[in-house]
Design an enzyme around this catalytic site. Structure first.
Site, PDB file in Angstrom:
ATOM      1  N   GLU A 260      -1.619   7.609   8.005  1.00  0.00           N
ATOM      2  CA  GLU A 260      -1.826   7.724   6.312  1.00  0.00           C
ATOM      3  C   GLU A 260      -2.958   6.650   5.994  1.00  0.00           C
ATOM      4  O   GLU A 260      -2.923   5.609   6.867  1.00  0.00           O
ATOM      5  CB  GLU A 260      -0.705   7.143   5.691  1.00  0.00           C
ATOM      6  CG  GLU A 260      -0.811   7.006   4.366  1.00  0.00           C
ATOM      7  CD  GLU A 260       0.212   6.640   3.581  1.00  0.00           C
ATOM      8  OE1 GLU A 260       0.721   6.914   2.370  1.00  0.00           O
ATOM      9  OE2 GLU A 260       1.309   5.655   4.257  1.00  0.00           O
TER      10      GLU A 260
ATOM     11  N   LYS B 119       0.147  14.282  -1.108  1.00  0.00           N
ATOM     12  CA  LYS B 119       1.342  13.392  -0.960  1.00  0.00           C
ATOM     13  C   LYS B 119       2.401  13.642  -2.119  1.00  0.00           C
ATOM     14  O   LYS B 119       1.964  13.396  -3.359  1.00  0.00           O
ATOM     15  CB  LYS B 119       1.376  12.143  -0.622  1.00  0.00           C
ATOM     16  CG  LYS B 119       2.464  11.015  -0.359  1.00  0.00           C
ATOM     17  CD  LYS B 119       2.169   9.680  -0.178  1.00  0.00           C
ATOM     18  CE  LYS B 119       3.347   8.974   0.111  1.00  0.00           C
ATOM     19  NZ  LYS B 119       3.074   7.647   0.357  1.00  0.00           N
TER      20      LYS B 119
ATOM     21  N   CYS C   5       4.210   9.839   5.104  1.00  0.00           N
ATOM     22  CA  CYS C   5       4.784   8.479   4.948  1.00  0.00           C
ATOM     23  C   CYS C   5       6.134   8.782   4.122  1.00  0.00           C
ATOM     24  O   CYS C   5       7.115   9.324   4.470  1.00  0.00           O
ATOM     25  CB  CYS C   5       3.859   7.481   4.534  1.00  0.00           C
ATOM     26  SG  CYS C   5       4.485   5.807   4.682  1.00  0.00           S
TER      27      CYS C   5
END
Length: 276
Positions: A41, A113, A155
């Site tokens: 990330e 995300k 993440c």
């Protein structure tokens, strides 16, 4: 067997320096026979100073990095899974966007995300990703990658099982979980969550991570991982610093595990609770 490479990084505030590191890693990984390189990330820019980051993102040339990364994949002859980079959004905020660039020059697969890291930790660390970032809106899979059907996540997504349930429904062979995990949450939850997601989806998990003390003052946990569908750890790169790690993926392992424990086939819809 399919060889992949993970680039554990200590990304900084200069995207050109980070790009150069990724380019060197892509070339080395291809020379070692890897068919895909996975980065963490915020591989291209890691900067918690949002005013400074805003100037970088607005600078001339920053928007050209996806094109340059696509060209790098072709030039190096290796698929490049960029864990994420910040990109501009019409709302005035940014998106935390993953890119998968195929070595054949085909169109990249993008994933924004979904789950934003808004937490206050007991250690005193406070993070409000939603102050600067807008959430994504769609699940994304890469079709026909060297590791089969590849689900994309980033993440903090790892803490939301519904996303991985959907990737399981789509019968992903592998799931990428690039990360910049904090040290407290990493020490407590990183390995157990990665193994759980691999077991639930009966899929390989590929988790390239940031590591160590960064230019912007944060410290990340490291321990880039590859987990097999049974939950066994095939690669753990530890927390001592950046570097390349390699893992040979046996995709036949997926069918063997799914035959032994057919949880995806046995899945049933959970009845919704009725109002009291």
């Amino acid at each position: 067997m399919t060889r992949i490479a993970l680039f554990q990084m200590r990304s900084g505030i200069d995207p050109e320096a980070n790009f150069a590191a990724i380019a060197e890693a892509a070339t080395r990984a291809a020379e070692e026979g890897a068919l895909a390189l996975f980065t963490p990330e915020m591989a291209l820019l890691l900067d918690r100073d949002r005013r400074r980051a805003a100037r970088t993102i607005a600078a001339s040339g920053y928007a050209d990095y996806p094109r340059r990364l696509a060209g790098l994949a072709v030039e190096a002859g290796i698929d490049l899974a960029l864990g994420s980079m910040p990109v501009a959004h019409p709302s005035g905020k940014w998106l935390n966007r993953a890119h998968y660039f195929p070595a054949d020059g085909g169109a990249p697969t993008l994933y924004d995300k979904l789950h934003l890291f808004d937490v206050a930790l007991a250690s005193g660390e406070s993070w409000r990703e939603s102050n600067a970032y807008a959430p994504g809106a769609q699940v994304a899979c890469v079709e026909g990658s060297p590791v089969g059907r590849l689900g994309l996540t980033i993440c903090y997504d790892i803490r939301f099982p519904a996303l991985f349930e959907e990737l399981g429904r789509r019968l992903c062979d592998c799931i990428a979980i690039p990360a910049a995990f904090t040290v407290p949450t990493g020490a407590a939850h990183w390995h157990v969550l990665q193994r759980a997601r691999a077991i639930e989806a009966s899929a390989f998990v590929i988790a390239a991570a940031q590591v160590g003390e960064h230019e912007d003052g944060r410290t990340t946990y490291g321990h880039s991982l590859v987990i097999d569908p049974w939950g066994d750890i095939l690669l753990d790169m530890g927390d001592e610093g950046p570097g390349l790690g390699y893992c040979d993926i046996d995709l036949s392992r997926i069918g063997a595990v799914r035959a032994q424990v057919p949880s995806l086939a046995n899945r049933r819809e959970i009845p919704k609770s009725r109002p009291l």
